[in-house]
Design a protein around this motif. Structure first.
Motif, PDB file in Angstrom:
ATOM      1  N   PHE A  35      43.649  26.654  42.014  1.00 39.27           N
ATOM      2  CA  PHE A  35      44.193  28.183  41.824  1.00 39.27           C
ATOM      3  C   PHE A  35      45.084  28.412  43.415  1.00 39.27           C
ATOM      4  O   PHE A  35      44.982  27.866  44.399  1.00 39.27           O
ATOM      5  CB  PHE A  35      43.087  29.108  42.189  1.00 39.27           C
ATOM      6  N   SER A  36      46.262  28.943  43.137  1.00 36.33           N
ATOM      7  CA  SER A  36      46.900  29.464  44.230  1.00 36.33           C
ATOM      8  C   SER A  36      46.816  30.741  44.796  1.00 36.33           C
ATOM      9  O   SER A  36      46.664  31.216  45.908  1.00 36.33           O
ATOM     10  CB  SER A  36      48.429  29.154  43.717  1.00 36.33           C
ATOM     11  N   TYR A  37      47.024  31.726  43.695  1.00 36.61           N
ATOM     12  CA  TYR A  37      47.173  33.180  44.042  1.00 36.61           C
ATOM     13  C   TYR A  37      46.802  33.854  42.727  1.00 36.61           C
ATOM     14  O   TYR A  37      46.944  33.515  41.626  1.00 36.61           O
ATOM     15  CB  TYR A  37      48.319  33.732  45.023  1.00 36.61           C
ATOM     16  N   SER A  38      46.521  35.284  43.021  1.00 36.52           N
ATOM     17  CA  SER A  38      46.501  35.892  41.962  1.00 36.52           C
ATOM     18  C   SER A  38      47.499  37.215  41.985  1.00 36.52           C
ATOM     19  O   SER A  38      48.567  37.407  43.061  1.00 36.52           O
ATOM     20  CB  SER A  38      45.267  36.929  41.880  1.00 36.52           C
ATOM     21  N   SER A  39      48.022  37.438  40.619  1.00 35.90           N
ATOM     22  CA  SER A  39      49.063  38.397  40.404  1.00 35.90           C
ATOM     23  C   SER A  39      48.685  39.748  39.574  1.00 35.90           C
ATOM     24  O   SER A  39      49.316  39.954  38.489  1.00 35.90           O
ATOM     25  CB  SER A  39      50.388  37.830  39.909  1.00 35.90           C
ATOM     26  N   ASP A  40      47.447  39.830  39.576  1.00 36.65           N
ATOM     27  CA  ASP A  40      46.653  40.883  38.781  1.00 36.65           C
ATOM     28  C   ASP A  40      47.672  42.122  38.508  1.00 36.65           C
ATOM     29  O   ASP A  40      48.234  42.823  39.328  1.00 36.65           O
ATOM     30  CB  ASP A  40      45.319  41.372  39.222  1.00 36.65           C
ATOM     31  N   MET A  41      47.401  42.898  37.256  1.00 28.01           N
ATOM     32  CA  MET A  41      47.936  43.909  36.984  1.00 28.01           C
ATOM     33  C   MET A  41      47.259  45.015  37.466  1.00 28.01           C
ATOM     34  O   MET A  41      45.946  45.036  36.866  1.00 28.01           O
ATOM     35  CB  MET A  41      48.462  44.090  35.469  1.00 28.01           C
ATOM     36  N   ILE A  42      47.648  45.978  38.198  1.00 24.71           N
ATOM     37  CA  ILE A  42      46.873  46.881  38.492  1.00 24.71           C
ATOM     38  C   ILE A  42      47.368  48.237  38.113  1.00 24.71           C
ATOM     39  O   ILE A  42      48.451  48.620  38.130  1.00 24.71           O
ATOM     40  CB  ILE A  42      46.848  46.766  40.166  1.00 24.71           C
ATOM     41  N   ALA A  43      46.364  49.076  37.668  1.00 26.84           N
ATOM     42  CA  ALA A  43      46.329  50.631  37.128  1.00 26.84           C
ATOM     43  C   ALA A  43      45.244  51.418  37.492  1.00 26.84           C
ATOM     44  O   ALA A  43      44.251  50.903  37.458  1.00 26.84           O
ATOM     45  CB  ALA A  43      46.928  50.394  35.548  1.00 26.84           C
ATOM     46  N   ASP A  44      45.681  52.397  37.896  1.00 21.57           N
ATOM     47  CA  ASP A  44      44.766  53.624  38.255  1.00 21.57           C
ATOM     48  C   ASP A  44      43.622  52.753  39.365  1.00 21.57           C
ATOM     49  O   ASP A  44      42.217  53.185  39.238  1.00 21.57           O
ATOM     50  CB  ASP A  44      43.962  53.974  37.011  1.00 21.57           C
ATOM     51  N   GLN A  46      42.735  49.909  39.901  1.00 19.47           N
ATOM     52  CA  GLN A  46      41.784  48.840  39.601  1.00 19.47           C
ATOM     53  C   GLN A  46      42.526  47.717  39.080  1.00 19.47           C
ATOM     54  O   GLN A  46      43.719  47.703  38.595  1.00 19.47           O
ATOM     55  CB  GLN A  46      40.891  49.532  38.383  1.00 19.47           C
ATOM     56  N   ASN A  47      41.901  46.539  39.107  1.00 26.31           N
ATOM     57  CA  ASN A  47      42.694  45.360  38.647  1.00 26.31           C
ATOM     58  C   ASN A  47      42.472  45.470  37.289  1.00 26.31           C
ATOM     59  O   ASN A  47      41.380  45.287  36.647  1.00 26.31           O
ATOM     60  CB  ASN A  47      42.290  44.125  39.044  1.00 26.31           C
ATOM     61  N   TYR A  48      43.538  45.646  36.397  1.00 30.97           N
ATOM     62  CA  TYR A  48      43.398  46.037  34.899  1.00 30.97           C
ATOM     63  C   TYR A  48      43.476  44.787  34.124  1.00 30.97           C
ATOM     64  O   TYR A  48      42.721  44.445  33.238  1.00 30.97           O
ATOM     65  CB  TYR A  48      44.823  46.902  34.570  1.00 30.97           C
ATOM     66  N   VAL A  49      44.415  43.764  34.465  1.00 28.66           N
ATOM     67  CA  VAL A  49      44.690  42.525  33.889  1.00 28.66           C
ATOM     68  C   VAL A  49      44.507  41.366  34.958  1.00 28.66           C
ATOM     69  O   VAL A  49      45.223  41.445  35.921  1.00 28.66           O
ATOM     70  CB  VAL A  49      45.758  42.272  33.108  1.00 28.66           C
ATOM     71  N   GLU A  50      43.739  40.517  34.942  1.00 23.90           N
ATOM     72  CA  GLU A  50      43.545  39.310  35.660  1.00 23.90           C
ATOM     73  C   GLU A  50      44.788  38.315  35.458  1.00 23.90           C
ATOM     74  O   GLU A  50      44.674  37.971  34.337  1.00 23.90           O
ATOM     75  CB  GLU A  50      42.332  38.520  35.565  1.00 23.90           C
ATOM     76  N   ILE A  51      45.754  38.055  36.340  1.00 24.58           N
ATOM     77  CA  ILE A  51      46.542  36.917  36.259  1.00 24.58           C
ATOM     78  C   ILE A  51      46.467  35.875  37.516  1.00 24.58           C
ATOM     79  O   ILE A  51      46.635  36.479  38.491  1.00 24.58           O
ATOM     80  CB  ILE A  51      47.723  37.744  36.106  1.00 24.58           C
TER      81      ILE A  51
END
Length: 106
Positions: A35-44, A46-51
């Motif tokens: 694992f290197s790092y996360s690029s989660d999609m964030i909305a409202d 909150q972490n909406y989608v884990e990337i």
């Protein structure tokens, strides 16, 4: 795809695979991933989608286009787009082919 599924897929290529590093010396070619790092999609707020961004690293003692193709074919089969980087590690006398991939929701 989960990290465990990524491990199983990489193992199916036929080379030794380890997360991060091996506990004892291994003869090339071999693969590590981490694992290197996360690029989660964030909305409202909150972490909406884990990337999750991972590095898949192929090590060979000579330039091995066939081994690279096996890794690339597997990543394509899994539907994982990648960025590819290459370097020669003088101290190890090995080629390192690094693939940056993203796993969604894993």
């Amino acid at each position: 795809m989960t990290q465990a599924e990524l491990y199983q897929a990489l193992k199916s290529i036929g080379y030794p695979v380890a997360y991060g590093s091996f506990s004892s010396p291994v003869t090339p070619p071999f693969i590590t991933y981490q694992f290197s790092y996360s690029s989660d999609m964030i909305a409202d707020n909150q972490n909406y989608v884990e990337i999750s961004n991972f590095q898949v690293e192929l090590y060979t003692d000579k330039k091995d286009l066939a081994a690279e193709q096996k890794v690339q074919d597997k990543l394509k089969e899994l539907g994982l787009p990648y960025r590819k980087f290459e370097t020669f590690l003088d101290t190890e006398n090995l080629y390192q082919i690094l693939y940056e991939i993203q796993i969604l929701g894993g």
